[in-house]
Design a protein around this motif. Structure first.
Motif, PDB file in Angstrom:
ATOM      1  N   GLY A 184     -13.060  45.632  30.152  1.00 18.96           N
ATOM      2  CA  GLY A 184     -12.447  46.134  31.364  1.00 18.96           C
ATOM      3  C   GLY A 184     -13.390  46.993  32.195  1.00 18.96           C
ATOM      4  N   PHE A 185     -13.105  47.044  33.487  1.00 18.62           N
ATOM      5  CA  PHE A 185     -13.850  47.882  34.415  1.00 18.62           C
ATOM      6  C   PHE A 185     -12.914  48.937  34.993  1.00 18.62           C
ATOM      7  N   GLY A 186     -13.430  50.163  35.238  1.00 20.41           N
ATOM      8  CA  GLY A 186     -12.613  51.235  35.798  1.00 20.41           C
ATOM      9  C   GLY A 186     -11.538  51.661  34.829  1.00 20.41           C
ATOM     10  N   THR A 187     -10.289  51.600  35.252  1.00 14.85           N
ATOM     11  CA  THR A 187      -9.168  52.040  34.421  1.00 14.85           C
ATOM     12  C   THR A 187      -8.671  50.954  33.460  1.00 14.85           C
ATOM     13  N   THR A 188      -9.305  49.796  33.477  1.00 18.17           N
ATOM     14  CA  THR A 188      -8.889  48.703  32.601  1.00 18.17           C
ATOM     15  C   THR A 188      -9.533  48.876  31.227  1.00 18.17           C
ATOM     16  N   GLY A 189      -8.740  48.713  30.181  1.00 19.73           N
ATOM     17  CA  GLY A 189      -9.246  48.849  28.830  1.00 19.73           C
ATOM     18  C   GLY A 189     -10.003  47.610  28.370  1.00 19.73           C
ATOM     19  N   SER A 190     -10.658  47.741  27.231  1.00 22.48           N
ATOM     20  CA  SER A 190     -11.372  46.635  26.600  1.00 22.48           C
ATOM     21  C   SER A 190     -10.747  46.364  25.239  1.00 22.48           C
ATOM     22  N   GLY A 191     -10.759  45.101  24.831  1.00 23.74           N
ATOM     23  CA  GLY A 191     -10.162  44.777  23.537  1.00 23.74           C
ATOM     24  C   GLY A 191     -10.175  43.294  23.265  1.00 23.74           C
ATOM     25  N   LEU A 192      -9.211  42.850  22.481  1.00 20.90           N
ATOM     26  CA  LEU A 192      -9.104  41.454  22.067  1.00 20.90           C
ATOM     27  C   LEU A 192      -7.651  41.012  22.139  1.00 20.90           C
ATOM     28  N   ARG A 193      -7.416  39.863  22.765  1.00 20.13           N
ATOM     29  CA  ARG A 193      -6.079  39.266  22.799  1.00 20.13           C
ATOM     30  C   ARG A 193      -6.107  37.983  21.971  1.00 20.13           C
ATOM     31  N   ALA A 194      -5.201  37.870  21.015  1.00 21.88           N
ATOM     32  CA  ALA A 194      -5.155  36.704  20.133  1.00 21.88           C
ATOM     33  C   ALA A 194      -3.766  36.073  20.191  1.00 21.88           C
ATOM     34  N   THR A 195      -3.709  34.736  20.234  1.00 24.70           N
ATOM     35  CA  THR A 195      -2.427  34.029  20.268  1.00 24.70           C
ATOM     36  C   THR A 195      -2.469  32.835  19.325  1.00 24.70           C
ATOM     37  N   MET A 196      -1.283  32.417  18.868  1.00 19.13           N
ATOM     38  CA  MET A 196      -1.141  31.265  17.991  1.00 19.13           C
ATOM     39  C   MET A 196       0.178  30.574  18.289  1.00 19.13           C
ATOM     40  N   ASP A 197       0.142  29.233  18.327  1.00 16.30           N
ATOM     41  CA  ASP A 197       1.348  28.425  18.518  1.00 16.30           C
ATOM     42  C   ASP A 197       1.295  27.276  17.517  1.00 16.30           C
ATOM     43  N   GLY A 198       2.211  27.285  16.528  1.00 15.63           N
ATOM     44  CA  GLY A 198       2.241  26.238  15.507  1.00 15.63           C
ATOM     45  C   GLY A 198       3.569  25.502  15.501  1.00 15.63           C
ATOM     46  N   ARG A 199       3.529  24.176  15.349  1.00 12.79           N
ATOM     47  CA  ARG A 199       4.746  23.355  15.365  1.00 12.79           C
ATOM     48  C   ARG A 199       4.658  22.308  14.254  1.00 12.79           C
ATOM     49  N   VAL A 200       5.785  22.049  13.599  1.00 13.67           N
ATOM     50  CA  VAL A 200       5.844  21.083  12.510  1.00 13.67           C
ATOM     51  C   VAL A 200       7.053  20.179  12.730  1.00 13.67           C
ATOM     52  N   TYR A 201       6.892  18.879  12.439  1.00 12.86           N
ATOM     53  CA  TYR A 201       7.959  17.903  12.649  1.00 12.86           C
ATOM     54  C   TYR A 201       8.089  17.023  11.408  1.00 12.86           C
ATOM     55  N   ARG A 202       9.336  16.754  11.029  1.00 12.22           N
ATOM     56  CA  ARG A 202       9.561  15.903   9.859  1.00 12.22           C
ATOM     57  C   ARG A 202      10.814  15.063  10.058  1.00 12.22           C
ATOM     58  N   SER A 203      10.685  13.755   9.807  1.00  8.02           N
ATOM     59  CA  SER A 203      11.831  12.847   9.890  1.00  8.02           C
ATOM     60  C   SER A 203      12.513  12.764   8.531  1.00  8.02           C
TER      61      SER A 203
END
Length: 600
Positions: free
Chosen positions: A433-452
């Motif tokens: 981040g610049f100025g008043t913006t912070g610095s860090g890490l954003r992590a995301t996960m999307d998992g899907r499972v399908y079974r007949s």
């Protein structure tokens, strides 16, 4: 009066004709009573297909019955039965004995009797010579049931193994198939000639119009001078197809080998129209209407460059917030750095008018995506984001430089309506981040499972798990579009859109809602097909937002459940979901969602 009588007579004659053509009875009798063989006979029967379609013209039924001898025989051979006796009787007469030009005027009953006999087993099962490290199918071995398809499959596997190791001209030189009916034994002995080991020669290209030949060769990525490989040949074909530029792609091997060992390849392509337009719409009772549109030029400069413009407008008519809108321009170039790597530029603008804040954002970035296989892709980018907005606590500005890195593993059978497999998408985005913006890490996960369960696709259990977290920067130092909300069609149906977040206050002002740093969500659906076109769905969704962790005193959750209706269109099912809240404090009554494609 005469006219009435004539009409009645015509109707009676028509009914009489329909009755005469009716097939009252169709029986299948398979000796031994095997349900599997009976089903195979029925599936092979053209007479049964005509009956199911209501086509009972005597001439057509006779022709179908005469054809069924060969069709049923092939079905029995496919299951290893080579001493088959088939009788097809039409009102007691053998169908094969009825001349084609002397079809009966009416057929009331057809009986198909099949005596499959005992199955044959392989005595000798040999394909030779074999390429190094190649393995023949388990069904092609001494003692196994001698299904006719097992021989063809074994030969196909052996030929492909030779081609994979560079012997593109491998062929069947000798084939001896001997059936011993007394011993119920089938001997299969197939001799192959591998031919010389070859290398890829020059790639010739035909059929191109706007596309430059040099770029076609670059995208195909055929390794000229390297050992011939069936996999590499098909991979080159796939690379050309997935550009979207061509409606047809075919890579064929030259008839002649160029000295000393080069095998030329010819790519025949047919280009599509360069431009494409698409439109989409969704509606939810509380969130309002969402509209989207996109324009794409598939081949901007003749090198496969894709220029896309996408725009969307959401929350039209929403009673909870204002209208959001945005536009994004992308320019992608395939075969940059490697044949499987696409480079792109992206420029986007969006406006969000939410319940507790409004902001305008601009994004500019460079991105790369790499395809490792048909199911595994990875991406990396360098992006600059600028956000300017306000909330009840005052104005805010965020500026940051980020490096998003993600991977997608997609093993679903069908993307827009899966019945089996799984999907996993994960991304880690460090940001400075610049100025008043912070610095860090954003992590995301999307998992899907399908079974007949049971018959494939008839009853499907689908499950989804989502998670996200921001590390390093404090809540108010984190860009607003990097925080997480829950509620609405993409997370928890039955709960208002983005209704669950973190309530904060600045000074002595009133509290207002912003997103949280931690997010969890889960969905479970039971999808059942009523007919080939219509399906019903039962579902439950749950979501949680946290300030300092996924659980604890500064986290909250809510849930929703409902029923849905699906109508298959060929492009994906039309989705209608009705849901209501079942837990949490953000509920606002029953909500309705309409869209194209499954919810996940």
């Amino acid at each position: 009066m005469l006219r009435v009588q004539g009409a009645v007579a015509a109707v009676l004659l028509g009914l009489g004709a329909a009755s005469a053509h009716a097939l009252d009875r169709l029986d299948f009798v398979v000796a031994g009573g095997s349900a599997d063989l009976t089903q195979a006979v029925q599936d092979a029967s053209q007479v049964r297909s005509l009956q199911a379609q209501g086509q009972t013209d005597p001439q057509d039924l006779l022709a179908a019955a005469r054809a069924d001898y060969a069709r049923i025989l092939a079905a029995m051979y496919a299951r290893g039965h080579y001493s088959v006796v088939i009788r097809i009787r039409i009102d007691g007469r053998e169908a094969a004995a009825i001349p084609a030009l002397e079809a009966p005027t009416a057929i009331s009953a057809i009986r198909i009797d099949v005596d499959p006999g005992d199955p044959f087993r392989f005595g000798l099962a040999r394909v030779a010579p074999l390429a190094p490290d190649s393995e023949l199918p388990q069904g092609f071995r001494a003692g196994a049931v001698a299904e006719s398809g097992a021989v063809a499959e074994a030969v196909d596997v052996a030929i492909k193994a030779w081609r994979e190791s560079g012997h593109a001209r491998a062929f069947v030189a000798r084939e001896e198939i001997v059936a011993d009916h007394a011993a119920r034994r089938l001997d299969a002995d197939v001799g192959l000639t591998p031919g010389p080991k070859l290398r890829f020669g020059r790639l010739e290209i035909t059929g191109e119009e706007r596309m430059r030949e040099r770029r076609i060769a670059k995208i195909a990525g055929l390794p000229e001078g390297e050992t011939f490989s069936e996999t590499e040949l098909r991979r080159a074909e796939t690379r050309l197809r997935r550009t979207g530029i061509f409606s047809s792609v075919a890579l064929t091997e030259d008839e002649q080998v160029t000295a000393p060992d080069l095998l030329g390849i010819t790519a025949t392509v047919v280009e599509q129209k360069p431009r494409r337009y698409s439109f989409g719409a969704e509606i939810a009772s509380l969130d309002g209407v969402s509209l989207s549109a996109a324009w794409l030029h598939r081949n901007l400069l003749g090198g496969g460059e894709r220029l896309g413009v996408a725009a969307d407008v959401t929350n039209i008519g929403s009673g909870e917030s204002g209208i959001d809108y945005g536009v994004e321009v992308t320019l992608d170039r395939p075969a940059t750095l490697t044949p499987d790597t696409t480079a792109g530029l992206v420029l986007g603008y969006s406006h969000e008018d939410e319940i507790d804040y409004a902001l305008d954002s601009v994004t500019f970035g460079l991105k790369f995506s790499h395809i490792f296989s048909e199911t595994l892709t990875a991406r990396v980018g360098l992006t600059y984001d600028y956000l300017d907005g306000s909330d009840p606590g005052g104005s805010f500005t965020f500026r940051n430089l980020s490096l998003p890195i993600g991977v997608t593993w997609d093993k679903r059978d069908v993307a827009n309506s899966p019945t089996k497999g799984f999907y996993l998408d994960a991304e880690a985005k460090p940001f400075a981040g610049f100025g008043t913006t912070g610095s860090g890490l954003r992590a995301t996960m999307d998992g899907r499972v399908y079974r007949s369960l049971g018959e494939p696709g008839r009853f499907v259990i689908a499950a989804r798990a989502q998670a996200g977290a921001v590390f390093g920067s404090s809540l108010l130092e984190t860009p607003r579009d990097d925080l997480f909300f829950s509620g609405g069609g993409g997370t928890v149906r039955g709960q208002p859109y983005r209704s669950l977040g973190i309530a904060v206050a600045r000074g002595f002002g009133p509290q207002f809602l912003i997103g949280g740093k931690y997010f969890l969500a889960g969905s479970l659906e039971a999808r059942a097909k009523v007919t080939d076109k219509i399906g019903v769905v039962g579902f439950v969704d749950w979501g949680s937002i946290g300030l300092d962790g996924f659980t604890g005193g500064f986290s909250d959750s809510h849930a929703g459940a409902g029923l849905g209706l699906r109508y298959e269109t060929g492009l994906g099912p039309i989705r209608l979901d009705v849901a209501s809240p079942i837990s949490g404090k953000t509920g606002d009554g029953v909500q309705i969602y309409v869209g194209l494609g499954q919810s996940f």
